[in-house]
Design an enzyme around this catalytic site. Structure first.
Site, mmCIF file in Angstrom:
data_model
loop_
_atom_site.group_PDB
_atom_site.id
_atom_site.type_symbol
_atom_site.label_atom_id
_atom_site.label_comp_id
_atom_site.label_asym_id
_atom_site.label_seq_id
_atom_site.Cartn_x
_atom_site.Cartn_y
_atom_site.Cartn_z
ATOM 1 N N SER A 259 -6.022 -34.624 -111.344
ATOM 2 C CA SER A 259 -6.426 -34.210 -110.008
ATOM 3 C C SER A 259 -6.538 -32.699 -109.935
ATOM 4 O O SER A 259 -6.002 -31.980 -110.775
ATOM 5 C CB SER A 259 -5.441 -34.720 -108.965
ATOM 6 O OG SER A 259 -4.345 -33.820 -108.879
ATOM 7 N N LYS A 260 -7.244 -32.259 -108.922
ATOM 8 C CA LYS A 260 -7.529 -30.843 -108.729
ATOM 9 C C LYS A 260 -6.280 -29.988 -108.772
ATOM 10 O O LYS A 260 -6.325 -28.850 -109.214
ATOM 11 C CB LYS A 260 -8.194 -30.658 -107.360
ATOM 12 C CG LYS A 260 -9.667 -30.407 -107.438
ATOM 13 C CD LYS A 260 -10.170 -29.961 -106.083
ATOM 14 C CE LYS A 260 -11.600 -30.453 -105.915
ATOM 15 N NZ LYS A 260 -12.047 -30.567 -104.585
#
Ligand code: GLU
Length: 488
Positions: A259-260
């Site tokens: 994820s970011k």
């Protein structure tokens, strides 16, 4: 004929997990001389991100994937659609979804549901308190269909749900996961058409995959639990279902979903960091697939020949950045120097470097053998362009020597180099002549070459002095040595 699709929702930039899904669908189509299509699933209008469609397509194109059918970009970067099964953007197919929900209502495979949000929430809370599986409790299933239709026509807010059988099992024969069975009574009566008249993903995906004639549905494993619903819909419509392949999750080395928050995740991020498409594709292809032997280097064309769905693994795929860097370094090393210069050019421009008066091929050659990314090449060669270098005077002094000595040695080589004609200003000529001259003077190589190299680069670590002389040219070489002398 094999026909596969990538069906992203335009909710942001293309994620590397999405790139892998697209790649496997693309490779299967190519391997079997079939068709690869792109469909846009934008039924969740609230999550629509401006520019998302364009980014998805340009990322696929950057990676080298050609879209045979569906949504694409023209040469002006405008969205176009091609093929006979369109439109390929779900928000343009609403009528179609209405037609098929009506069919299901008529068959009594679907029903109107008038339950309010509040009621659904209450049901859910109650289920949670009693530790029961959550889901719709089926209240509106029992309403007489004619009466329900009347209420709906009169304007009462409603959704349309599918009527899942309450007994038996639904089996998914997945190309990656094998035979998986789901108990029907645990499957929710899925909403098919929302109150706003938009279909849910579940209805739209089945209708579209059928009418667009896909033979294979390849997607992330998060959709596996939804697949029995889709299979039931195929059965209700009497349509032949496609083959399914659910790809394992992509995780980081801590086994967390990529994820970011943990770093780069979009293809765009990797482009901007200076990864080349050949490397990202080769690396991504191996996240869940391998040819079954030791070979690791595959071009997209080779992958098209070798890819084999039966060798796709169901274990989570670990995204290992070190491995990606290894691939990137490999591909950078194997680019022609002209091609490497061309690919680095936008990165130089981006960092505000004026490259006009320079031969980039010579400059990028300094780092071709060691850099892991294009950005690294640009960062490590920035000193070449500088008009004026700042020096740390101590750095100019070779470890076994003194400042006085460094100054003297730099003055000597300065005089020596000044006498070299421009025409002989090349590494191959300079290197042996300077080395010979050093020996004739009885100096140590380090006494001369260390301060010279630092004078030319300003750096503790850099390419060797002769490569630098050759790239900088005579005039700049002389000027830099002179400046360095004045710094000591
Ligand atoms: N729109 C879905 C997604 O972005 C596609 C799932 C599918 O391929 O069926 O994950």
């Amino acid at each position: 004929m094999t026909k596969t699709r990538f069906a992203p929702s335009p909710t942001g930039f293309l994620h590397v997990g999405g790139l892998r899904t697209a790649l496997y669908a693309y490779l299967l189509a190519r391997k079997e001389s079939g068709i690869f299509a792109l469909r846009i699933e934008d039924t969740d209008q609230e999550r629509f991100v401006e520019g998302g469609i364009e980014n998805i397509i340009s990322s696929l194109k950057w990676a080298g994937m050609h879209i045979d059918e569906g949504v694409d970009l023209d040469e002006n970067n405008l969205i176009i659609q091609k093929g006979n099964c369109g439109p390929y953007i779900q928000s343009q197919r609403l009528e179609m979804y209405h037609t098929y929900t009506t069919q299901l209502l008529e068959q009594q495979d679907a029903y109107y549901c008038f339950c309010t949000k509040d009621r659904l929430e209450e049901v859910r809370n109650c289920q949670q308190t009693n530790k029961l599986p959550t889901g719709y409790d089926g209240r509106c299933r029992e309403i007489d269909p004619a009466e329900a239709q009347k209420r709906a026509m009169a304007g009462e807010t409603h959704v349309i749900r599918m009527k899942m059988p309450k007994t038996g099992f639904t089996a998914v024969d997945d190309l990656v996961r094998g035979h998986v069975e789901f108990k029907n009574e645990l499957i929710d009566d899925q909403v098919l058409l929302k109150a706003d008249g938009f279909p849910t993903y579940h209805l739209a995906v089945v209708v579209d995959d059928h009418f667009m004639e896909f033979t294979h549905v390849i997607r992330g494993e998060e959709w596996l639990p939804s697949t029995p619903k889709h299979i039931k819909l195929y059965e209700m419509f009497g349509w032949e279902k496609p083959k399914f392949a659910h790809l394992s999750l992509m995780v980081n080395e801590q086994k967390q979903k990529l994820s970011k928050r943990h770093g780069s995740v979009s293809v765009q991020d990797f482009v901007e960091k200076g990864y080349v498409p050949e490397a990202l594709i080769n690396f991504i292809a191996f996240l869940g697939w391998n040819p079954g032997d030791e070979r690791e280097i595959f071009s997209l064309q080779e992958l098209e020949q070798e890819f084999d769905m039966t060798k796709v693994s169901k274990a989570a795929a670990v995204f290992n950045l070190e491995k990606l860097n290894w691939y990137n370094k490999h591909y950078i090393m194997n680019l022609s120097i002209q091609e490497l210069a061309k690919r680095c050019e936008p990165f130089y421009l981006n960092s505000g470097i004026d490259i006009r008066a320079h031969d980039l091929t010579k400059i990028v050659a300094l780092e071709q053998g060691r850099a892991s990314t294009l950005v690294e090449i640009v960062e490590h060669t920035g000193f070449v362009f500088a008009e004026h270098l700042e020096y740390e005077p101590e750095l100019l002094v070779w470890k076994k020597s003194t400042a006085e000595d460094a100054k003297e040695k730099l003055s000597l080589i300065l005089e020596f180099l000044k006498n070299k004609p421009e025409g002989e200003w090349a590494k191959e000529i300079l290197e042996p002549t300077v080395i010979e001259w050093i020996a004739s003077k009885d100096f140590g190589n380090g006494d001369i070459l260390w301060p010279t190299r630092v004078a030319l680069s300003g750096l503790k670590n850099s390419p060797g002095p002769f490569e630098l002389m050759s790239v900088l040219g005579k005039e700049k070489t002389i000027r830099r040595i002179l400046t360095a002398i004045n710094y000591i």
